[in-house]
Motif scaffolding. Structure first.
Motif, PDB file in Angstrom:
ATOM      1  N   ALA A  83       0.675  -1.373  -0.149  1.00 64.74           N
ATOM      2  CA  ALA A  83      -0.207  -0.150   0.165  1.00 64.74           C
ATOM      3  C   ALA A  83       0.941   1.250  -0.176  1.00 64.74           C
ATOM      4  O   ALA A  83       0.531   2.200  -0.814  1.00 64.74           O
ATOM      5  N   ALA A  84       2.000   1.259   0.808  1.00 64.61           N
ATOM      6  CA  ALA A  84       3.023   2.515   1.000  1.00 64.61           C
ATOM      7  C   ALA A  84       3.410   2.708  -0.450  1.00 64.61           C
ATOM      8  O   ALA A  84       3.652   3.822  -0.933  1.00 64.61           O
ATOM      9  N   GLN A 127       2.385   6.956  -5.847  1.00 60.90           N
ATOM     10  CA  GLN A 127       3.444   6.545  -6.888  1.00 60.90           C
ATOM     11  C   GLN A 127       4.020   7.931  -7.491  1.00 60.90           C
ATOM     12  O   GLN A 127       3.220   8.910  -7.713  1.00 60.90           O
ATOM     13  N   PRO A 128       5.373   7.924  -7.651  1.00 59.54           N
ATOM     14  CA  PRO A 128       6.256   7.142  -7.726  1.00 59.54           C
ATOM     15  C   PRO A 128       6.942   7.532  -6.399  1.00 59.54           C
ATOM     16  O   PRO A 128       7.871   6.718  -6.071  1.00 59.54           O
ATOM     17  N   TYR A 129       6.316   7.988  -5.403  1.00 59.65           N
ATOM     18  CA  TYR A 129       7.084   8.136  -4.077  1.00 59.65           C
ATOM     19  C   TYR A 129       6.668   6.933  -3.176  1.00 59.65           C
ATOM     20  O   TYR A 129       5.450   6.825  -3.336  1.00 59.65           O
ATOM     21  N   GLU A 130       7.368   6.804  -2.289  1.00 63.59           N
ATOM     22  CA  GLU A 130       7.156   5.864  -1.070  1.00 63.59           C
ATOM     23  C   GLU A 130       6.600   6.435   0.225  1.00 63.59           C
ATOM     24  O   GLU A 130       7.276   7.249   0.674  1.00 63.59           O
ATOM     25  N   THR A 131       5.512   6.101   0.577  1.00 67.61           N
ATOM     26  CA  THR A 131       4.999   6.483   1.756  1.00 67.61           C
ATOM     27  C   THR A 131       5.462   5.806   2.811  1.00 67.61           C
ATOM     28  O   THR A 131       5.467   4.589   2.729  1.00 67.61           O
TER      29      THR A 131
END
Length: 156
Positions: free
Chosen positions: A123-124, A129-133
């Motif tokens: 989910a993260a 996208q394209p960043y990661e939470t």
């Protein structure tokens, strides 16, 4: 500062195969020791007087348990960071499902906790996208309501 923020929130972004091997080796050794301690933990869980009456030294069992938990926690936090609520909610959920027997609680907590982290990581990676939470955000979304429900249930 961004690396520190992600470490505090938790995640697998900077995890390498070297880290996986470290977690695997420490995890296997400590898991075997935890399985061996599970019957003794069950006895101590009955109460200190009952445990002493059954020939178990509760203080020794607690110390041995801590000596197993500390390396597992240290390696996990060193590799993945501080992922909130996994250690708090997963064992309680498993305990409600399978009862008080630590021979079942320990392995199922590993399984449910790892499943929770896998789905939180998916989910993260997908939500922004394209960043990661940070993964800790997703475990907190599950953990906070469950934790509040548990506290509220204990009061009433």
């Amino acid at each position: 500062s961004q690396s520190l923020a992600f470490w505090v929130a938790g995640g697998f972004r900077s995890t390498s195969w070297k880290s996986v091997w470290l977690v695997a080796i420490v995890g296997v050794v400590c898991t075997v020791l935890a399985f061996l301690l599970a019957p003794r933990i069950n006895i101590v869980n009955l109460g200190e007087d009952v445990a002493i009456g059954l020939g178990e030294n509760p203080m020794k069992v607690r110390i041995y348990t801590l000596l197993v938990i500390i390396p597992l926690s240290a390696v996990s936090v060193a590799v993945a960071g501080n992922i909130a609520f996994v250690g708090l909610i997963v064992p309680h959920i498993v305990r409600r499902v399978v009862g008080q027997d630590y021979r079942y609680i320990i392995p199922l907590s590993f399984l449910v906790g790892s499943t929770l982290l896998i789905w939180s990581d998916v989910a993260a990676r997908l939500v922004n996208q394209p960043y990661e939470t940070p993964i800790g955000l997703f475990t907190s979304l599950i953990g906070v309501p469950f934790f509040l429900w548990m506290v509220r249930k204990e009061r009433g």
